[in-house]
Design an enzyme around this catalytic site. Structure first.
Site, mmCIF file in Angstrom:
data_model
loop_
_atom_site.group_PDB
_atom_site.id
_atom_site.type_symbol
_atom_site.label_atom_id
_atom_site.label_comp_id
_atom_site.label_asym_id
_atom_site.label_seq_id
_atom_site.Cartn_x
_atom_site.Cartn_y
_atom_site.Cartn_z
ATOM 1 N N CYS A 11 -101.692 19.291 29.260
ATOM 2 C CA CYS A 11 -101.877 20.121 28.052
ATOM 3 C C CYS A 11 -102.789 21.304 28.371
ATOM 4 O O CYS A 11 -103.858 21.460 27.747
ATOM 5 C CB CYS A 11 -102.456 19.276 26.926
ATOM 6 S SG CYS A 11 -101.380 17.915 26.479
ATOM 7 N N ALA A 12 -102.402 22.104 29.311
ATOM 8 C CA ALA A 12 -103.233 23.236 29.754
ATOM 9 C C ALA A 12 -103.340 24.291 28.661
ATOM 10 O O ALA A 12 -102.447 24.436 27.825
ATOM 11 C CB ALA A 12 -102.611 23.858 31.001
ATOM 12 N N ALA A 15 -100.484 26.704 28.646
ATOM 13 C CA ALA A 15 -99.277 26.090 28.078
ATOM 14 C C ALA A 15 -99.348 26.136 26.559
ATOM 15 O O ALA A 15 -98.405 26.581 25.893
ATOM 16 C CB ALA A 15 -99.152 24.648 28.568
ATOM 17 N N ARG A 17 -101.285 27.942 24.534
ATOM 18 C CA ARG A 17 -101.435 29.271 23.909
ATOM 19 C C ARG A 17 -100.196 30.136 24.083
ATOM 20 O O ARG A 17 -99.838 30.900 23.201
ATOM 21 C CB ARG A 17 -102.632 30.021 24.516
ATOM 22 C CG ARG A 17 -103.986 29.515 24.110
ATOM 23 C CD ARG A 17 -105.089 30.331 24.736
ATOM 24 N NE ARG A 17 -105.075 30.295 26.186
ATOM 25 C CZ ARG A 17 -104.751 31.293 26.993
ATOM 26 N NH1 ARG A 17 -104.431 32.460 26.496
ATOM 27 N NH2 ARG A 17 -104.764 31.151 28.310
ATOM 28 N N LEU A 73 -100.995 23.012 36.035
ATOM 29 C CA LEU A 73 -102.196 22.260 36.427
ATOM 30 C C LEU A 73 -103.173 23.177 37.147
ATOM 31 O O LEU A 73 -102.821 24.309 37.518
ATOM 32 C CB LEU A 73 -101.773 21.111 37.361
ATOM 33 C CG LEU A 73 -100.798 20.092 36.761
ATOM 34 C CD1 LEU A 73 -100.350 19.093 37.818
ATOM 35 C CD2 LEU A 73 -101.436 19.379 35.571
ATOM 36 N N LYS A 96 -98.894 30.306 38.404
ATOM 37 C CA LYS A 96 -99.394 31.062 39.539
ATOM 38 C C LYS A 96 -100.805 30.595 39.867
ATOM 39 O O LYS A 96 -101.524 30.213 38.955
ATOM 40 C CB LYS A 96 -99.384 32.565 39.273
ATOM 41 C CG LYS A 96 -99.852 33.066 37.925
ATOM 42 C CD LYS A 96 -101.248 32.944 37.424
ATOM 43 C CE LYS A 96 -102.449 33.334 38.103
ATOM 44 N NZ LYS A 96 -103.694 33.130 37.307
ATOM 45 N N ASP A 176 -107.277 33.137 41.195
ATOM 46 C CA ASP A 176 -106.930 33.223 39.779
ATOM 47 C C ASP A 176 -106.532 34.630 39.348
ATOM 48 O O ASP A 176 -105.506 34.835 38.709
ATOM 49 C CB ASP A 176 -108.101 32.746 38.917
ATOM 50 C CG ASP A 176 -107.685 32.662 37.463
ATOM 51 O OD1 ASP A 176 -106.901 31.762 37.130
ATOM 52 O OD2 ASP A 176 -108.103 33.527 36.661
ATOM 53 N N THR A 254 -101.282 41.173 31.273
ATOM 54 C CA THR A 254 -101.121 40.091 30.279
ATOM 55 C C THR A 254 -101.005 40.656 28.860
ATOM 56 O O THR A 254 -101.720 40.212 27.958
ATOM 57 C CB THR A 254 -102.304 39.090 30.357
ATOM 58 O OG1 THR A 254 -103.537 39.811 30.174
ATOM 59 C CG2 THR A 254 -102.352 38.354 31.664
#
Ligand SMILES: NC(=O)c1ccc[n+]([C@@H]2O[C@H](COP(=O)([O-])OP(=O)(O)OC[C@H]3O[C@@H](n4cnc5c(N)ncnc54)[C@H](OP(=O)(O)O)[C@@H]3O)[C@@H](O)[C@H]2O)c1
Length: 338
Positions: A11-12, A15, A17, A73, A96, A176, A254
């Site tokens: 439940c990242a 994912a 948002r 993950l 990514k 990141d 983004t």
């Protein structure tokens, strides 16, 4: 097209948002199950999407109705779970960076091909139409010959327990945030890029890099200056500097689905702002994955492979600096914990 039945691995935040709402709205995808290490979290997320809740990622891969999985993950866990998913015969949409090592990324792409499974890295910004417009301007000679490229991606500091600050989980600014400017340089300067130098800065007492910059050049001699960070005011932009002008794109990497892109074209004749209609890069990326699964036409993995190699090269060449600003780490830590 029959919807692709997808299972969600964890439940990242990204994912919940971004990606799950986009999947839920697309006819080509059906969210079949959501897995979490914590059954309560899985149940809550599954309720919101009217799908099955599963405890643990292994159990998700055991479900016959799941034909593809989305893997958001922490970075260091991507490789092992992509590998398990491919072994279980599932197509994979991986966040990514696909893995934290170029050779591991190459190995998994080869494994997916051998098994006729789609493995796609979810770098979403190339799926936004604004970059095609920029490319068109460049190809039409709007700024003359390209002389230099600059790109930056930086985000404000997050809570101290964020996965991005864990070396064990594959965090750090390069992994990141560095992916975005590197991928942007690749898309405008071509695939033949060399890393000339790089610096990665670590906050005193932190185990991962919190900022970095890198200097690359193309075989045609065009330089790319890339900056990225995890402790910055928000910045997400690139600039193409040519012999006869400059193109600047803000909100490059983004942009939300309702963002009105503005491409700024600066020339001796004046400044022109090209306004575009909004585009949804999250939906476009997920949709590209679903189409690849259903059509059997596999996405080109060249970009993912080259990006992984450049990220690794930047990491290998980087001079490491420690930011010793007195008391800075302590101040931030105290603020976040209070
Ligand atoms: N494409 C994009 O625009 C974009 C944007 C943001 C992030 N990302 C990528 O998405 C991935 C996740 O980022 P995020 O910010 O969403 O992370 P996050 O909120 O921390 O989520 C990571 C998830 O991984 C699971 N997990 C499994 N083992 C874990 C461990 N040891 N520690 C922490 N979490 C663990 C957890 O799910 P359960 O507890 O439910 O099992 C957790 O919710 C990263 O690879 C990042 O680079 C991509």
């Amino acid at each position: 097209m029959t919807p692709v039945h997808i299972g969600i691995m964890g439940c990242a935040s990204v994912a919940r948002r971004k990606v799950l709402p986009a999947m839920a709205a697309l006819p080509g995808i059906e969210i079949a199950a959501i897995a979490s290490r914590d059954p309560d979290k899985a149940a809550e997320a599954a309720r919101a999407h009217g799908c099955r809740a599963v405890k643990g990622y292994e159990a998700l891969l055991d479900l016959d109705e799941v034909e593809a999985v989305y893997v958001p993950l922490p970075n260091a866990l991507h490789a092992a779970w992509i590998d398990h998913a491919l072994s279980a015969g599932k197509h994979v949409l991986a966040e990514k960076p696909m893995t934290t090592s170029a050779s591991r990324t190459g190995g998994l792409i080869a494994k997916a091909r051998a098994r006729r499974l789609v493995l796609m890295e979810n770098v979403m910004f190339p799926h936004h139409r604004q970059h095609a417009v920029v490319r068109g301007q460049l190809e039409d000679g709007a700024i003359g010959d390209l002389r230099a490229f600059h790109a930056s991606f930086g985000v404000p500091r997050r809570p101290a327990d964020d996965v991005r600050y864990s070396a064990e989980l594959g965090g750090g600014a390069l992994m990141d945030a560095g992916v975005y400017p590197v991928r942007a340089a690749m898309s405008f300067l071509g695939s033949d890029l060399t890393v000339l130098s790089a610096v990665l800065t670590h906050r005193h007492g932190q185990h991962v890099d919190s900022a970095g910059h890198a200097l690359l050049h193309s075989s045609g001699g065009v330089g790319a200056q890339l900056t990225f960070g995890l402790d910055h005011s928000y910045r997400s932009s690139y600039e193409l500097w040519g012999s006869a002008g400059r193109i600047v794109v803000e909100h490059a990497f983004t942009p939300p689905a309702d963002h009105v892109p503005v491409i700024r074209l600066e020339r001796s004749s004046g400044v022109q702002e090209i306004r575009l209609t909004p585009d949804d890069q999250v939906a476009n990326s997920v949709s590209a994955f679903a189409t690849a699964v259903r059509s059997g036409r596999f996405p080109d993995s060249g970009g993912t492979l080259q990006q992984a190699a450049l990220i690794e090269d930047i990491g290998a060449r980087a001079r490491r600096c420690v930011d010793h600003t007195p008391g800075l780490a302590d101040t931030i830590q105290t603020k976040e914990l209070s």
